[in-house]
Design a protein around this motif. Structure first.
Motif, PDB file in Angstrom:
ATOM      1  N   GLU A  65      43.264  35.192  57.270  1.00 28.65           N
ATOM      2  CA  GLU A  65      44.252  35.026  56.200  1.00 28.65           C
ATOM      3  C   GLU A  65      43.601  34.700  54.857  1.00 28.65           C
ATOM      4  O   GLU A  65      44.102  35.090  53.813  1.00 28.65           O
ATOM      5  N   ILE A  66      42.480  34.015  54.890  1.00 32.68           N
ATOM      6  CA  ILE A  66      41.766  33.700  53.648  1.00 32.68           C
ATOM      7  C   ILE A  66      41.383  34.990  52.935  1.00 32.68           C
ATOM      8  O   ILE A  66      41.634  35.160  51.740  1.00 32.68           O
ATOM      9  N   LEU A  67      40.787  35.917  53.665  1.00 30.25           N
ATOM     10  CA  LEU A  67      40.381  37.192  53.079  1.00 30.25           C
ATOM     11  C   LEU A  67      41.596  38.017  52.672  1.00 30.25           C
ATOM     12  O   LEU A  67      41.605  38.637  51.603  1.00 30.25           O
ATOM     13  N   CYS A  68      42.626  38.021  53.484  1.00 28.59           N
ATOM     14  CA  CYS A  68      43.832  38.787  53.156  1.00 28.59           C
ATOM     15  C   CYS A  68      44.434  38.300  51.837  1.00 28.59           C
ATOM     16  O   CYS A  68      44.742  39.108  50.956  1.00 28.59           O
ATOM     17  N   GLN A  69      44.588  37.001  51.697  1.00 23.90           N
ATOM     18  CA  GLN A  69      45.162  36.463  50.461  1.00 23.90           C
ATOM     19  C   GLN A  69      44.266  36.752  49.259  1.00 23.90           C
ATOM     20  O   GLN A  69      44.751  37.088  48.178  1.00 23.90           O
ATOM     21  N   ALA A  70      42.954  36.628  49.448  1.00 25.83           N
ATOM     22  CA  ALA A  70      42.018  36.901  48.347  1.00 25.83           C
ATOM     23  C   ALA A  70      42.076  38.371  47.953  1.00 25.83           C
ATOM     24  O   ALA A  70      42.024  38.710  46.764  1.00 25.83           O
ATOM     25  N   LEU A  71      42.192  39.254  48.932  1.00 21.03           N
ATOM     26  CA  LEU A  71      42.280  40.684  48.648  1.00 21.03           C
ATOM     27  C   LEU A  71      43.556  40.999  47.871  1.00 21.03           C
ATOM     28  O   LEU A  71      43.517  41.711  46.866  1.00 21.03           O
ATOM     29  N   VAL A  72      44.664  40.459  48.297  1.00 17.82           N
ATOM     30  CA  VAL A  72      45.931  40.694  47.596  1.00 17.82           C
ATOM     31  C   VAL A  72      45.849  40.147  46.169  1.00 17.82           C
ATOM     32  O   VAL A  72      46.243  40.816  45.210  1.00 17.82           O
ATOM     33  N   GLN A  73      45.310  38.967  46.001  1.00 22.37           N
ATOM     34  CA  GLN A  73      45.227  38.348  44.680  1.00 22.37           C
ATOM     35  C   GLN A  73      44.226  39.042  43.763  1.00 22.37           C
ATOM     36  O   GLN A  73      44.313  38.913  42.542  1.00 22.37           O
TER      37      GLN A  73
END
Length: 105
Positions: A65-73
């Motif tokens: 989820e850390i990477l997913c949120q960073a990718l979206v942001q």
């Protein structure tokens, strides 16, 4: 690494790898979040349709989820249509085709 809320994949520092016993479970190279975002962005951009990109992001969220949120942001104008309407609406309509793991409601 099995908890998507705390998994950092290759960005676990050497000290964290020692503490959590991650040696041998990850490549020896300690990466950066920016490098992970760039790799995932290339995969995302290579997918043929927004619905496939939505599935990709959902699977990423289920594992890191850390990477997913960073990718979206990292690129909100490009990502918001994938994590909001209209793509999420199609995801809801085709939920039984893409369900992988229980999450939320």
């Amino acid at each position: 690494m099995s908890d998507p809320l705390t998994n950092k994949s290759t960005t676990f520092a050497q000290e964290e790898r020692d503490h959590f016993g991650l040696h041998g479970k990850l490549p020896p190279h300690v990466g950066t979040l920016e490098a992970q975002i760039e790799r995932r962005r290339r995969w995302l951009d290579a997918l043929p349709h927004d619905f496939h990109r939505y599935i990709f992001l959902r699977e990423l969220q289920d594992t890191n989820e850390i990477l997913c949120q960073a990718l979206v942001q990292s690129d909100l104008p490009h990502m918001l249509p994938l994590v909001y309407m209209p793509t999420v609406g199609e995801g809801g309509q085709r939920f039984s085709q893409i369900w992988r793991k229980a999450r939320g409601l």
